[in-house]
Design a protein around this motif. Sequence first.
Motif, PDB file in Angstrom:
ATOM      1  N   UNK A  52       0.993  -1.183  -0.099  1.00 45.44           N
ATOM      2  CA  UNK A  52       0.038   0.174   0.083  1.00 45.44           C
ATOM      3  C   UNK A  52       1.019   1.388  -0.094  1.00 45.44           C
ATOM      4  N   UNK A  53       1.054   1.725  -1.200  1.00 47.94           N
ATOM      5  CA  UNK A  53       1.816   3.178  -1.252  1.00 47.94           C
ATOM      6  C   UNK A  53       3.084   3.022  -2.199  1.00 47.94           C
ATOM      7  N   UNK A  54       3.934   1.804  -2.138  1.00 44.09           N
ATOM      8  CA  UNK A  54       4.857   1.553  -3.151  1.00 44.09           C
ATOM      9  C   UNK A  54       4.585   0.666  -4.282  1.00 44.09           C
ATOM     10  N   UNK A  55       3.689  -0.564  -4.159  1.00 41.33           N
ATOM     11  CA  UNK A  55       3.175  -1.238  -5.238  1.00 41.33           C
ATOM     12  C   UNK A  55       1.876  -0.536  -5.943  1.00 41.33           C
ATOM     13  N   UNK A  56       1.027  -0.168  -5.171  1.00 41.28           N
ATOM     14  CA  UNK A  56      -0.201   0.523  -5.592  1.00 41.28           C
ATOM     15  C   UNK A  56      -0.144   2.266  -4.722  1.00 41.28           C
ATOM     16  N   UNK A  57       0.465   3.152  -5.808  1.00 41.60           N
ATOM     17  CA  UNK A  57       0.860   4.471  -5.445  1.00 41.60           C
ATOM     18  C   UNK A  57      -0.314   5.413  -5.541  1.00 41.60           C
ATOM     19  N   UNK A  58      -0.500   6.158  -4.654  1.00 44.06           N
ATOM     20  CA  UNK A  58      -1.725   7.107  -5.048  1.00 44.06           C
ATOM     21  C   UNK A  58      -1.463   8.048  -6.159  1.00 44.06           C
ATOM     22  N   UNK A  59      -2.498   8.461  -6.763  1.00 43.94           N
ATOM     23  CA  UNK A  59      -2.314   9.096  -8.001  1.00 43.94           C
ATOM     24  C   UNK A  59      -1.782  10.553  -7.423  1.00 43.94           C
ATOM     25  N   UNK A  60      -2.300  11.066  -6.366  1.00 43.81           N
ATOM     26  CA  UNK A  60      -2.089  12.437  -5.735  1.00 43.81           C
ATOM     27  C   UNK A  60      -1.912  12.184  -4.342  1.00 43.81           C
ATOM     28  N   UNK A  61      -1.272  13.101  -3.777  1.00 44.49           N
ATOM     29  CA  UNK A  61      -0.905  13.184  -2.085  1.00 44.49           C
ATOM     30  C   UNK A  61      -2.453  13.285  -1.473  1.00 44.49           C
ATOM     31  N   UNK A  62      -3.445  13.669  -1.881  1.00 45.75           N
ATOM     32  CA  UNK A  62      -4.571  13.988  -1.357  1.00 45.75           C
ATOM     33  C   UNK A  62      -5.025  12.424  -0.911  1.00 45.75           C
ATOM     34  N   UNK A  63      -4.807  11.632  -1.601  1.00 42.88           N
ATOM     35  CA  UNK A  63      -5.200  10.137  -1.319  1.00 42.88           C
ATOM     36  C   UNK A  63      -4.055   9.367  -0.339  1.00 42.88           C
ATOM     37  N   UNK A 108      -1.025   3.444 -10.253  1.00 46.73           N
ATOM     38  CA  UNK A 108      -1.747   4.363  -9.541  1.00 46.73           C
ATOM     39  C   UNK A 108      -3.054   4.239  -9.244  1.00 46.73           C
ATOM     40  N   UNK A 109      -3.516   4.724  -8.271  1.00 47.20           N
ATOM     41  CA  UNK A 109      -5.121   4.796  -7.984  1.00 47.20           C
ATOM     42  C   UNK A 109      -5.129   5.799  -6.903  1.00 47.20           C
ATOM     43  N   UNK A 110      -6.755   6.162  -6.811  1.00 47.60           N
ATOM     44  CA  UNK A 110      -6.928   7.220  -5.789  1.00 47.60           C
ATOM     45  C   UNK A 110      -8.142   6.822  -5.120  1.00 47.60           C
ATOM     46  N   UNK A 111      -8.802   7.775  -4.311  1.00 47.21           N
ATOM     47  CA  UNK A 111      -9.918   7.285  -3.311  1.00 47.21           C
ATOM     48  C   UNK A 111     -11.134   6.809  -4.057  1.00 47.21           C
ATOM     49  N   UNK A 112     -11.392   7.654  -5.404  1.00 44.12           N
ATOM     50  CA  UNK A 112     -12.351   7.121  -6.065  1.00 44.12           C
ATOM     51  C   UNK A 112     -12.259   5.592  -6.640  1.00 44.12           C
ATOM     52  N   UNK A 113     -11.235   5.321  -6.990  1.00 44.62           N
ATOM     53  CA  UNK A 113     -10.828   4.064  -7.341  1.00 44.62           C
ATOM     54  C   UNK A 113     -11.177   3.154  -6.162  1.00 44.62           C
ATOM     55  N   UNK A 114     -10.751   3.313  -5.058  1.00 51.04           N
ATOM     56  CA  UNK A 114     -10.936   2.568  -3.969  1.00 51.04           C
ATOM     57  C   UNK A 114     -12.429   2.245  -3.550  1.00 51.04           C
ATOM     58  N   UNK A 115     -13.299   3.432  -3.871  1.00 49.52           N
ATOM     59  CA  UNK A 115     -14.542   3.274  -3.695  1.00 49.52           C
ATOM     60  C   UNK A 115     -15.353   2.356  -4.717  1.00 49.52           C
ATOM     61  N   UNK A 116     -15.010   2.632  -5.937  1.00 48.34           N
ATOM     62  CA  UNK A 116     -15.384   1.774  -7.072  1.00 48.34           C
ATOM     63  C   UNK A 116     -14.996   0.391  -6.790  1.00 48.34           C
ATOM     64  N   UNK A 117     -14.036   0.190  -6.424  1.00 42.86           N
ATOM     65  CA  UNK A 117     -13.403  -1.331  -6.258  1.00 42.86           C
ATOM     66  C   UNK A 117     -14.202  -2.097  -5.198  1.00 42.86           C
ATOM     67  N   UNK A 118     -14.497  -1.348  -4.028  1.00 42.91           N
ATOM     68  CA  UNK A 118     -15.492  -1.831  -2.676  1.00 42.91           C
ATOM     69  C   UNK A 118     -16.730  -2.202  -3.294  1.00 42.91           C
ATOM     70  N   UNK A 119     -17.285  -1.261  -4.205  1.00 42.28           N
ATOM     71  CA  UNK A 119     -18.649  -1.789  -4.868  1.00 42.28           C
ATOM     72  C   UNK A 119     -18.885  -2.814  -5.886  1.00 42.28           C
TER      73      UNK A 119
END
Length: 480
Positions: free
Chosen positions: A336-347, A438-449
Motif C-alpha cells: 500500500x503506497x509502493x506497489x499501489x501508489x496514490x495518484x495524488x497526495x490527497x489520497x 496508481x489509483x486514488x480514493x474514488x478508485x478505492x470506492x469503485x473497487x469496494x462496490x
Amino acid sequence: MTRTVRAAIATAAAAATLALAAPAQAHPFDPKPGADGVGDPLFPTLGNGGYDVRHYDLSFDFTPVTYDFTGTMKISAKATQDLSSFNLDIDSLAIDAVKVDGKDAAFAVSLGKSGQELTVTPAGGLHDNRPFEVAVTYHGNGKTKPIGVPGWRYMSDGGFASAAQSSRADTFAPVNDTTMDKASWTFHLTAPDGWTPGANGTKTGTRPAGEGKTTSDFRLDVPMASELLGISVEKQTLLTGHGPHGVKLRHYVPDDQVATYRPIVEQTGGQIAWLEKTLGVRFPFDTYGMQIVRDGYSDALENQTLSLFGPGWFKNACTSTTYTNVMVHEMTHQWFGDSVTPTTWQSAWLNEGPAVYYAALWADQQGTASMEDKMRTAYGKLDAVRKTDGPPGLPTELGGFNIYDGAAVVLYALNQQVGQDDYDAIMKSWLTKHRHANADSQDFIDNAIRVTHDPSLRPFLEDWLLSKDNPPMPGHPDWS
C-alpha cells in the motif's frame, strides 16, 4: 437501374477508394512548454507535464565526510505532447550540462515554490509520442541548505541515507517528482573502498572505479515513484537471507552493531509470510530489506524494497517486541503506497491507513495491544481532527493523525459494515487490480462496490472520508 444512376455510383465508389488510399493529414507540429507542475492538490508545483518517464539511470559518486558528490542522471522518457521545452525538479544541484538524444540542449535553472525548476530546451523541440533520452551531469554538496526541506540524513561516520518523501528526491538528482510518474530504476553508486552503498532493488555487482573507489550497481525493474528513493553510503554491513517463495532479503546495519541487529532483521521473513496470509496477496517485489542507520535519523520510512529505520525504534528490543509493529507498518507500505501508489497526495490515506491498520492487527494477534481499543480511542480523537486538519480523504497537509490512525478507523468502519470476508476481498482486489500502478480514493470506492455489489458503499465511504464529522461506527453504537 439506369445508366445515369450506374455512372453516379461508379464515380462515388472511385472517389471513396481514392479517399481511403490517400494518407491521413499529419498533425501539425505545434510545440509548447511542458507544465512546470502537475496540479497535485497538496503540492501543485511538484512534478512536470508533457512527458512520461520510463526509466531512470543514476550514477552517483559520493565522498564521505566532506559530502561532496557528482552525478549523472540518464532519463528515458516519452513525450505526451509537442514539446518546445520541458522541466525537471531539482533542489540545490549545480547543473553542468544537459543532453537530449546525445546532443547539447539549452537549460536554465529557476526558483520554484518547493525547490528549483530545471528547464531543458532541446534544439528543434520534441514531437508528441516520441521517445527521447536525457542526460544531466551535475555536482553538489549534501550539506548545502536546500530551498525546500532536506532529503539528506547525515550519519556521524560521515555517511548519509536518503529520506526523500514526499518531495526531496530532487536534492539527490533531477527527477519528475510526482507520484503519477513511476518508472524503473538502475543505480551506480560510487564510494571509497571501505564504505558500503545501498539502494532500492537488487544488487547486481561491484566494479573498480579507480583511485581506491568501488562502484556498486543496483536495478529495480518494477516501477517506483521518485519519492521512494532509498540510497545510502555508510560504514555498514550487508546481511542477506531468504523470505517466502524466494523473496531475497538484504539488510544494511551499522558495521559495529551487527550482533544487535541481526536477530531483529531476521524476523522480516516471518512478517512477510504473515502479511501475505493476511492480505491474500504475495509480496509485490522480489527483494526486501531494512536499512537501520546508526544515528542522524529518528523516524521510519517505506523506501521501496528497502525501508529506512532510525535506531530509536529498537532501544528496548531486549525487553519488548513492540518494535515489530513499526517493522510491519513499513512492510505493509510495500503493498500500500509502493506497489499501489496514490495518484495524488490527497489520497495519502490509502498509504497510511492500511499500514496503521495491519500493524494494529499484528499487535492484536501478538497479544501486545488490543485492535478494538486502539480503534475506539482513535475514533474519539478523529472527530476534532477532521475540523482542524481535514477529514482522512481531504487532508490539508501530510503527516497528520487524520491520514494515519484516522484512515485506519475508516478501514475499521468498512470492515464492521461489510464483514470480514468482504473486507478481505476488497483489499485483495485493490492490491491485485492496481498492482504497480496508481489509483486514488474514488478508485478505492469503485473497487469496494465492484467486489461487494453494494452501491450503498459509495455514500458510506464518502461520508467517512470526506465528512467534517465522524459518522456513527457500525456495530458500536456506544462509541462517541
